[in-house]
Design a protein around this motif. Structure first.
Motif, PDB file in Angstrom:
ATOM      1  N   LEU A 136       0.781  -1.525  -0.782  1.00 40.16           N
ATOM      2  CA  LEU A 136       0.312   0.173  -0.332  1.00 40.16           C
ATOM      3  C   LEU A 136       0.765   1.461  -0.082  1.00 40.16           C
ATOM      4  CD1 LEU A 136      -3.306  -0.178  -0.265  1.00 40.16           C
ATOM      5  CD2 LEU A 136      -2.086  -2.535   0.489  1.00 40.16           C
ATOM      6  N   LEU A 156      -7.591  -2.972   0.685  1.00 41.42           N
ATOM      7  CA  LEU A 156      -7.602  -3.802   1.967  1.00 41.42           C
ATOM      8  C   LEU A 156      -8.111  -4.925   1.364  1.00 41.42           C
ATOM      9  CD1 LEU A 156      -7.927  -1.090   4.585  1.00 41.42           C
ATOM     10  CD2 LEU A 156      -6.458  -1.413   3.092  1.00 41.42           C
ATOM     11  N   PRO A 157      -7.197  -5.693   1.861  1.00 44.31           N
ATOM     12  CA  PRO A 157      -5.849  -6.219   1.574  1.00 44.31           C
ATOM     13  C   PRO A 157      -5.369  -5.479  -0.313  1.00 44.31           C
ATOM     14  CG  PRO A 157      -5.936  -8.362   1.645  1.00 44.31           C
ATOM     15  CD  PRO A 157      -7.475  -7.623   1.794  1.00 44.31           C
ATOM     16  N   LEU A 165      -1.315  -5.768   3.699  1.00 44.49           N
ATOM     17  CA  LEU A 165      -1.664  -5.058   4.454  1.00 44.49           C
ATOM     18  C   LEU A 165      -0.852  -4.091   5.172  1.00 44.49           C
ATOM     19  CD1 LEU A 165      -4.584  -6.766   6.585  1.00 44.49           C
ATOM     20  CD2 LEU A 165      -5.056  -5.165   4.503  1.00 44.49           C
ATOM     21  N   LEU A 171      -1.607   2.879   7.576  1.00 45.18           N
ATOM     22  CA  LEU A 171      -2.686   3.039   7.202  1.00 45.18           C
ATOM     23  C   LEU A 171      -3.748   4.696   7.939  1.00 45.18           C
ATOM     24  CD1 LEU A 171      -5.047   2.481   5.393  1.00 45.18           C
ATOM     25  CD2 LEU A 171      -6.285   1.003   7.580  1.00 45.18           C
ATOM     26  N   CYS A 195      -9.716  -8.309   8.121  1.00 48.56           N
ATOM     27  CA  CYS A 195      -8.697  -6.703   7.942  1.00 48.56           C
ATOM     28  C   CYS A 195      -7.971  -7.253   9.363  1.00 48.56           C
ATOM     29  CB  CYS A 195      -8.211  -6.342   6.869  1.00 48.56           C
ATOM     30  SG  CYS A 195      -8.173  -6.373   5.694  1.00 48.56           S
TER      31      CYS A 195
END
Length: 380
Positions: A136, A156-157, A165, A171, A195
């Motif tokens: 990410l 996500l993911p 993740l 995040l 998640c």
């Protein structure tokens, strides 16, 4: 390979997987129509067999929408027949509301990889990529974008990178970076349900970071199909209007809605146990490949972030697929499913491993024995 031969091989694989009595997961594609109907009838009994069916999204579909919004803590949710449609509608709505048709997302994200260029073709949207790294985007990469964007989309993911993740702080910082740019945030949460263990937060806390969230009913919950788009009430109302324009307001959807409700009841509470056991399976695979003297391999992530992860081996996909079918047919054991050699360097293939209820029965010793047996067939 001719289409006819490819179809025959696929049918053989599905038959072998369906008949096997030891497997890490049980995808719907391996089940018969009769078995699926039996399960649907049993699930429907819990939601009132005497109730009338839905018409254009009322009844049990509204029940499902209310259930989703309650679970993830949003004002409202709208049922969609596919996640592809749900996300295109979401990003289109946000472009209209922000006045900016540019979407910042990862190049491995679903709209870029699997939707045939639908964002620019159907909605007139364009995309920019904060990063090409297989993870990410970080807050500093989002801040470094050199042109304005209206929406940041985070998957996500991130499936194509190995179901990876970020950490919770990463995040939250990425979302904050988008807010600094006056952008909205949309979560591709097709697999949001699993998640929570890695992020260490509840579903409402995760969804609360974003302005809208898409979730799937079949990827983790075992539903027949379908998705939901959740967010503020006015946004969801607009999304429903676009759903109608896109042809997504179906006459009856009760089978899908019933199977989704059953998945929320049956699978959602069990997902943390799947995520935990995936770590045991992944570690056992790594140890077994090393003990077998495999010339090169990769289990990625080494410690899975969800109940799904990647395995890479230095053999052609056809060889690995043939070995897997033989193992299923001859031993009744399915360790790996379909391998693909188009996503990495020549001579290297990848498969995705999913651990669900059947996989909870596998000990580390079971996994090691399965690897030994599988590799014997590969080398043969």
């Amino acid at each position: 390979m001719a289409n006819g031969q490819r179809d025959e091989e696929r049918a053989r694989r599905l038959t072998a997987w369906g008949r096997a009595d030891r497997k890490l997961s049980a995808p719907a594609a391996t089940e018969t129509v009769g078995r699926q109907l039996e399960r649907l009838a049993a699930d429907a009994a819990a939601y009132g067999l005497g109730n009338r069916t839905d018409l254009y999204g009322d009844g049990v579909v509204e029940t499902l929408e209310d259930r989703v919004s309650g679970l993830i803590g949003t004002e409202a949710a709208a049922f969609f027949p596919t996640g592809t449609m749900a996300q295109q509608v979401a990003l289109r709505c946000w472009a209209g509301r922000t006045g900016n048709a540019t979407v910042a997302l990862h190049p491995l994200a679903h709209p870029e990889r699997w939707e045939r260029g639908a964002l620019p073709v159907l909605a007139g949207l364009r995309t920019v990529h904060p990063t090409t790294e297989p993870r990410l985007p970080l807050a500093e990469e989002i801040r470094a974008l050199d042109e304005p964007y209206g929406t940041l989309m985070l998957e996500l993911p991130l499936r194509e990178a190995g179901f990876v993740l970020p950490g919770w702080d990463e995040l939250a910082e990425a979302v904050a970076a988008a807010r600094e740019a006056d952008a909205v945030v949309h979560l591709d949460g097709a697999r949001l349900w699993e998640c929570a263990p890695h992020l260490g937060r509840s579903l409402p806390e995760i969804a609360g970071l974003a302005d809208s969230v898409y979730v799937s009913f079949y990827k983790s919950l075992g539903g027949l199909s379908g998705a939901a788009l959740a967010g503020p009430g006015s946004f969801v109302a607009e999304a429903k209007a676009w759903r109608h324009r896109y042809g997504g307001l179906l006459f009856q959807q009760w089978p899908v809605a019933v199977s989704a409700l059953a998945g929320l009841d049956r699978e959602l509470p069990r997902l943390p146990s799947y995520v935990a056991h995936a770590k045991t399976v992944a570690a056992a695979l790594s140890e077994a490949f090393g003990a077998a003297g495999t010339p090169w391999f990769r289990v990625w992530p080494q410690v899975p972030h969800t109940h799904e992860f990647q395995v890479w081996l230095p053999y052609p996909a056809d060889t690995l697929n043939a070995a897997g079918v033989r193992q299923a047919e001859e031993t009744g054991r399915v360790l790996f499913r379909t391998w693909d050699d188009g996503s990495g360097p020549p001579g290297v293939s990848m498969t995705e491993v999913t651990v669900t209820a059947p996989g909870l029965e596998w000990t580390a010793a079971d996994v090691a024995a399965g690897v030994t047996d599988f590799l014997e067939r590969v080398r043969d």
